[in-house]
Design a protein around this motif. Structure first.
Motif, PDB file in Angstrom:
ATOM      1  N   SER A 587      37.142  60.505  33.114  1.00 33.81           N
ATOM      2  CA  SER A 587      36.410  59.250  32.936  1.00 33.81           C
ATOM      3  C   SER A 587      37.345  58.125  32.507  1.00 33.81           C
ATOM      4  N   GLU A 588      38.316  58.434  31.641  1.00 36.81           N
ATOM      5  CA  GLU A 588      39.308  57.426  31.259  1.00 36.81           C
ATOM      6  C   GLU A 588      40.165  57.052  32.463  1.00 36.81           C
ATOM      7  N   PHE A 589      40.469  58.018  33.300  1.00 34.57           N
ATOM      8  CA  PHE A 589      41.240  57.774  34.518  1.00 34.57           C
ATOM      9  C   PHE A 589      40.489  56.819  35.452  1.00 34.57           C
ATOM     10  N   ALA A 590      39.175  57.011  35.588  1.00 38.31           N
ATOM     11  CA  ALA A 590      38.369  56.150  36.463  1.00 38.31           C
ATOM     12  C   ALA A 590      38.411  54.707  35.991  1.00 38.31           C
ATOM     13  N   LEU A 591      38.230  54.494  34.700  1.00 45.82           N
ATOM     14  CA  LEU A 591      38.234  53.131  34.175  1.00 45.82           C
ATOM     15  C   LEU A 591      39.622  52.507  34.272  1.00 45.82           C
ATOM     16  N   ALA A 592      40.660  53.272  33.935  1.00 46.19           N
ATOM     17  CA  ALA A 592      42.019  52.744  34.029  1.00 46.19           C
ATOM     18  C   ALA A 592      42.350  52.354  35.462  1.00 46.19           C
ATOM     19  N   ALA A 593      41.941  53.165  36.414  1.00 47.10           N
ATOM     20  CA  ALA A 593      42.259  52.891  37.813  1.00 47.10           C
ATOM     21  C   ALA A 593      41.600  51.613  38.293  1.00 47.10           C
ATOM     22  N   VAL A 594      40.317  51.440  37.988  1.00 44.41           N
ATOM     23  CA  VAL A 594      39.635  50.243  38.484  1.00 44.41           C
ATOM     24  C   VAL A 594      40.170  48.992  37.802  1.00 44.41           C
ATOM     25  N   LYS A 595      40.549  49.093  36.540  1.00 42.64           N
ATOM     26  CA  LYS A 595      41.126  47.934  35.852  1.00 42.64           C
ATOM     27  C   LYS A 595      42.504  47.593  36.408  1.00 42.64           C
ATOM     28  N   MET A 596      43.293  48.610  36.701  1.00 37.90           N
ATOM     29  CA  MET A 596      44.632  48.375  37.261  1.00 37.90           C
ATOM     30  C   MET A 596      44.560  47.682  38.618  1.00 37.90           C
ATOM     31  N   LEU A 597      43.711  48.200  39.481  1.00 37.28           N
ATOM     32  CA  LEU A 597      43.698  47.698  40.853  1.00 37.28           C
ATOM     33  C   LEU A 597      43.026  46.334  40.973  1.00 37.28           C
ATOM     34  N   THR A 598      42.159  45.995  40.017  1.00 37.42           N
ATOM     35  CA  THR A 598      41.516  44.677  40.048  1.00 37.42           C
ATOM     36  C   THR A 598      42.189  43.671  39.118  1.00 37.42           C
ATOM     37  N   ARG A 599      43.285  44.044  38.536  1.00 33.38           N
ATOM     38  CA  ARG A 599      43.935  43.200  37.527  1.00 33.38           C
ATOM     39  C   ARG A 599      44.182  41.758  37.974  1.00 33.38           C
ATOM     40  N   PRO A 600      44.574  41.488  39.227  1.00 36.91           N
ATOM     41  CA  PRO A 600      44.786  40.086  39.615  1.00 36.91           C
ATOM     42  C   PRO A 600      43.538  39.223  39.485  1.00 36.91           C
ATOM     43  N   CYS A 601      42.370  39.834  39.484  1.00 38.81           N
ATOM     44  CA  CYS A 601      41.122  39.063  39.379  1.00 38.81           C
ATOM     45  C   CYS A 601      40.891  38.522  37.971  1.00 38.81           C
ATOM     46  N   TRP A 602      41.363  39.255  36.953  1.00 36.34           N
ATOM     47  CA  TRP A 602      40.934  38.927  35.596  1.00 36.34           C
ATOM     48  C   TRP A 602      42.059  38.764  34.581  1.00 36.34           C
ATOM     49  N   ASP A 603      43.266  39.197  34.890  1.00 37.99           N
ATOM     50  CA  ASP A 603      44.375  39.147  33.934  1.00 37.99           C
ATOM     51  C   ASP A 603      45.182  37.867  34.141  1.00 37.99           C
ATOM     52  N   SER A 604      45.149  36.972  33.191  1.00 35.99           N
ATOM     53  CA  SER A 604      45.809  35.669  33.336  1.00 35.99           C
ATOM     54  C   SER A 604      47.326  35.780  33.416  1.00 35.99           C
ATOM     55  N   SER A 605      47.885  36.931  33.039  1.00 37.02           N
ATOM     56  CA  SER A 605      49.335  37.096  33.112  1.00 37.02           C
ATOM     57  C   SER A 605      49.809  37.528  34.501  1.00 37.02           C
ATOM     58  N   HIS A 606      48.883  37.879  35.380  1.00 39.92           N
ATOM     59  CA  HIS A 606      49.252  38.323  36.725  1.00 39.92           C
ATOM     60  C   HIS A 606      49.628  37.130  37.590  1.00 39.92           C
ATOM     61  N   ALA A 607      50.636  37.304  38.442  1.00 40.16           N
ATOM     62  CA  ALA A 607      51.144  36.198  39.261  1.00 40.16           C
ATOM     63  C   ALA A 607      50.097  35.625  40.203  1.00 40.16           C
ATOM     64  N   ASP A 608      49.137  36.446  40.644  1.00 40.15           N
ATOM     65  CA  ASP A 608      48.115  35.981  41.590  1.00 40.15           C
ATOM     66  C   ASP A 608      46.843  35.507  40.911  1.00 40.15           C
ATOM     67  N   HIS A 609      46.805  35.537  39.594  1.00 37.53           N
ATOM     68  CA  HIS A 609      45.582  35.174  38.884  1.00 37.53           C
ATOM     69  C   HIS A 609      45.219  33.712  39.157  1.00 37.53           C
ATOM     70  N   GLY A 610      44.022  33.499  39.680  1.00 41.83           N
ATOM     71  CA  GLY A 610      43.541  32.152  39.946  1.00 41.83           C
ATOM     72  C   GLY A 610      44.155  31.473  41.153  1.00 41.83           C
ATOM     73  N   LYS A 611      45.090  32.114  41.806  1.00 43.61           N
ATOM     74  CA  LYS A 611      45.814  31.493  42.917  1.00 43.61           C
ATOM     75  C   LYS A 611      44.965  31.421  44.177  1.00 43.61           C
ATOM     76  N   TYR A 612      44.145  32.430  44.394  1.00 45.05           N
ATOM     77  CA  TYR A 612      43.369  32.500  45.638  1.00 45.05           C
ATOM     78  C   TYR A 612      41.862  32.400  45.415  1.00 45.05           C
ATOM     79  N   GLY A 613      41.445  32.211  44.163  1.00 41.43           N
ATOM     80  CA  GLY A 613      40.012  32.134  43.907  1.00 41.43           C
ATOM     81  C   GLY A 613      39.731  32.053  42.423  1.00 41.43           C
ATOM     82  N   ASP A 614      38.643  32.678  41.986  1.00 41.78           N
ATOM     83  CA  ASP A 614      38.217  32.616  40.590  1.00 41.78           C
ATOM     84  C   ASP A 614      39.345  33.017  39.637  1.00 41.78           C
ATOM     85  N   ALA A 615      39.392  32.333  38.501  1.00 42.49           N
ATOM     86  CA  ALA A 615      40.339  32.685  37.439  1.00 42.49           C
ATOM     87  C   ALA A 615      39.541  33.241  36.265  1.00 42.49           C
TER      88      ALA A 615
END
Length: 845
Positions: A587-615
């Motif tokens: 269960s921890e693996f499931a949550l970690a995986a979805v957070k990792m792969l969606t990180r550009p959507c919500w993590d302001s430190s990611h290079a693509d954050h806010g670049k192509y859509g919602d920040a």
């Protein structure tokens, strides 16, 4: 729906302890409305009832999902839904779901054999699978492991890619080729885009639907429903379909074409557009002296035309179009020449705000690759490609891939991972030319024959996840025999489907809508999106998340048996991006995986954050809203640099020429031999441009007088709705169908000739098989054809879906018992449309 909710459905749950309060509410007079008025919370999720994957929200009261609606934060589907998400609640609370792991006790496999399933623990189930996999490693046979994927999320590569490859097998087989790969073939070999398209319905002035039924069963249904009144007011609509679909019923023109002759109609429309001088000068170009030389029957000097953003328009005219008049097409399509001409002129006159909407109906045919190219080429002719009101590609949806796993592939896995894939992709007869690469696609349905023939080798261990190929693939009897032949087979599923009956181990899957972490990517309404699914409630039964928890548990079991590579990969390479904590359980693996792969959507430190859509500001906001929206699509940015061999929109496809020549060279032959091996009639240059190919049909016309074709239901959630009472009770939402029945639709003219009457029990027989259904006399099907909706005919799946689950008796008939295992081989697709088979219809006394 209201009546069913308070009566039938809740009563059926009365014996389920965690739902007993609902049943009591129903018997004491409380209504669904009163339940909904109680305090509750809306939790984001995603509907996977079709490939639109619409963002939704679930109303949760206590630990129960009681309602579903569109996600108001979504720009793609307007915060609206179609009927399908409602059925997901019935699916999730289906009392026939698999509630715990099970093992087979009857070694005999086949339809009619009781598997003798008995409950076991998760440890025993996973341990048994791990033991069988370790036997393969001990015998240097890891390539004889097969994973078959059906419906998936974008956590798919954890189980579909990483697990087979780290273990040592090349065999991850997806369902894609039974879905729509031939549909992608047309746009790729004209404009270099291998994917489904988006459509600017809000600004269009004409919609030409090639078997598409946007209001019911094609993609983007919520968006289409939401804007169709505007489309109807401002645009012309023409629907090409041998059946009067929901969309055809609201169209200006219904063209009931002879199934499989779409290519003839498409090239005739192109002929009219050019001969009438209605092509786009801005996009295509013009004659140097601005005089139209596209005269029917006459060739044109290519040097007299200046092309702009396209390649080969004059060559296409000379080699294919000049003689393809509406009169010529009328003889092949069964449509009036004047109707063909009128629709062509209306479509081109509305351009560039016009859409030629290609769908599987015109592409998933034995010779449908060129029909797909021709239908999509119409967008190029009128300049509606990547244009306001036209057909579009997609915006960028930010997401990460799973971490690299190459360091965890040992010597044995590296060696066996290079073995040929079981589906025979890339062979002469199966080019599967995804994105221009020989063998780049998948030939899903051919896997059954490869298993039966042990070619290129035998399969000894197989796992299937959310797939039911024994029901959903044409020539389904082959799959029954193939699954029976595999020495060890495990099935991850929600319900005991036809495929489950052949399993040695059954693993109960968490339901996608509310019991697992995952995310989906897609597009609608000129917006791309990333949409979450969340475990909104605690599962009633002992289920696990299919793409994360189950592979984690299997990796642990393999590690205990001496092969820890996969477990080390999951444990070391995945970590919660916020805390850095590595997972210690599934269960921890499931949550970690979805957070990792969606990180550009919500993590302001990611290079693509806010670049192509919602920040979005942090994971909590993403989890609460449940959806990330891209910026709105900007049209005409692809003009001048399409991803084709010429960089232009290709009417003469240098891209396809390169791909076919590469495939021929790989197999030591020439393109003509490739055409012959793939059942196409094209020879020479004809192989490189959209052209007419006559329909390929199984069955002699005298013995099998009717052309059989199928269609999809607006209530069918990826073929998994038949065990829902709501599906059966409202089946007549599909034009021509009947509630609680499975009918073959026949034109009354044909029925009168045969002395058949409405509601007769009939046997429908093709060269491949036979089914028994009821007859429905309906003027909404073309004479000489018979139509049937796909989705009924289950002999397993549950007490509602089957007439007699215990004795394997189907409710209605499965179309795939009639359809032969035929292919559109250039893409690898199953040919399930275009009237691939003929049938005879006889009354049962």
């Amino acid at each position: 729906m209201k009546t069913l909710g308070a009566g039938t459905v809740l009563a059926s749950f009365a014996g389920t302890p965690l739902l007993r309060n609902f049943a009591q509410a129903a018997t004491t007079g409380a209504s669904i409305e009163s339940l909904r008025a109680n305090a509750g919370r809306w939790i984001a999720s995603t509907c996977q009832g079709c490939t639109s994957w619409c963002p939704v929200q679930l109303r949760v009261i206590g630990n129960h999902v009681v309602d579903v609606r569109g996600n108001p934060h979504s720009k793609a589907n307007h915060g609206k839904i179609c009927p399908r998400p409602h059925l997901a609640i019935q699916q999730m609370y289906d009392p026939d779901r698999i509630k715990m792991p099970m093992k087979r006790t009857n070694p005999k496999k086949g339809r009619g054999e009781d598997p003798g399933f008995v409950p076991i623990s998760w440890d025993e189930a996973i341990g048994t699978i791990a033991d069988k996999m370790m036997e393969l490693r001990a015998n240097d046979e890891t390539h004889k492991y097969l994973f078959m994927r059906g419906r998936y999320s974008y956590l798919r590569d954890i189980i579909y890619s990483a697990m087979p490859k780290v273990f040592g097998s090349p065999n991850g087989i997806s369902h894609s080729a039974i879905c729509a790969e031939a549909e992608k073939f047309g746009p790729y070999y004209t404009e270099g885009f291998w994917d489904y398209r988006d459509y600017d319905l809000e600004n269009t002035r004409y919609v030409l639907c090639w078997g598409a039924d946007p209001l019911a069963s094609n993609r983007q249904v919520p968006h289409a429903i939401n804007v169709w009144s505007k489309v109807r007011e401002q645009a012309g609509i023409a629907v090409i379909d041998p059946r009067l679909s929901a969309t055809a019923a609201k169209a200006d023109h219904w063209l009931p074409i002879i199934p499989g002759e779409d290519g003839a109609l498409a090239v005739a429309i192109a002929h009219v557009i050019l001969s009438a001088g209605l092509w786009s000068r801005e996009f295509v170009g013009d004659f140097k002296d601005q005089q139209n030389r596209f005269i029917p029957g006459e060739s044109v000097d290519e040097t007299l035309f200046n092309e702009v953003h396209t390649h080969g328009v004059v060559k296409w005219w000379n080699l294919e179009l000049k003689d393809r008049t509406p009169e010529w097409a009328s003889e092949r399509t069964g449509l009036p020449a004047e109707q063909i001409r009128k629709v062509a002129i209306e479509f081109a006159s509305a351009a560039p705000r016009a859409i030629s909407w290609l769908s599987p109906g015109a592409a998933m045919q034995a010779r449908g690759g060129y029909s797909a190219m021709a239908a999509h080429a119409l967008n190029g002719l009128v300049g509606s490609v990547d244009h306001l009101g036209g057909t579009l590609q997609k915006t960028k949806v930010v997401a990460e891939d799973i971490p690299d796993f190459s360091d965890y592939i040992d010597e044995l896995a590296a060696k066996n991972g290079k073995q040929k894939k079981i589906d025979q992709r890339g062979r002469l007869e199966f080019p599967a030319l995804k994105s221009g690469k020989s063998g780049g696609g998948v030939v899903t349905n051919n896997t059954a024959d490869a298993i039966l023939n042990e070619d290129p080798y035998d399969i000894k261990v197989a796992i299937a996840c959310w797939s039911n190929f024994a029901f959903s693939c044409s020539g389904s009897d082959r799959w029954e025999r193939a699954l029976a032949k595999i020495p060890f087979f495990a099935h991850i599923t929600t319900n005991a489907s036809e495929t489950t009956q052949f399993a040695d181990i059954v693993l109960p899957a968490a339901h996608q809508i509310a019991e697992k972490w995952s995310f989906l990517k897609n597009k609608q309404n000129l917006h791309g999106y990333s949409s979450l699914t969340e475990p909104a409630v605690k599962p009633i039964w002992d289920v696990r998340q299919d793409e994360t928890e189950i592979p984690w548990m299997l990796a642990e079991a393999l590690a205990e048996r001496g092969f820890d590579n996969l477990h080390r990969y999951y444990k070391n390479e995945f970590a919660d991006p916020e805390t850095g904590k590595k997972p210690s359980n599934g269960s921890e693996f499931a949550l970690a995986a979805v957070k990792m792969l969606t990180r550009p959507c919500w993590d302001s430190s990611h290079a693509d954050h806010g670049k192509y859509g919602d920040a979005l500001q942090g994971w909590d906001e993403f989890a609460e809203k449940g959806v990330w929206n891209s910026k709105r699509y900007q049209t005409q940015e692809k003009w001048g640099h399409f991803k084709t061999a010429t960089g232009k929109f290709e009417f003469y496809s240098e891209t396809l020429k390169k791909a076919l020549e590469g495939h021929a060279k790989k197999n030591g032959t020439n393109v003509d031999a490739v055409m012959a091996a793939t059942n196409y009639l094209a020879r020479g240059e004809q192989a490189f441009y959209p052209h007419f190919e006559p329909a390929l049909r199984h069955g002699d016309a005298e013995q099998f007088p009717f052309i059989f074709f199928e269609h999809r239901s607006r209530l069918n959630r990826e073929g998994r709705s038949a065990n829902c009472t709501w599906y059966q009770e409202h089946k007549n939402a599909d034009p021509g169908d009947e509630n609680w029945d499975d009918v073959l639709k026949m034109n009354p003219v044909d029925a009168a000739r045969l002395g058949l009457k409405n509601k007769d029990s009939v046997r429908v027989t093709s060269p491949s098989g036979a089914i028994t259904v009821h007859l429905k006399l309906w003027e909404g099907v073309r004479p000489g054809t018979v139509a049937k909706c796909y989705g009924q005919g289950h002999w397993a799946y549950g007490r509602v879906a089957a007439a007699d689950f215990k004795h394997h008796q189907p409710l209605g008939g499965n179309n795939n018992e009639l359809l032969p295992a035929e292919y559109e081989r250039l893409s690898g697709s199953t040919a399930r449309h275009g009237g691939t088979t003929r049938v005879q219809v006889t009354k049962i006394a």
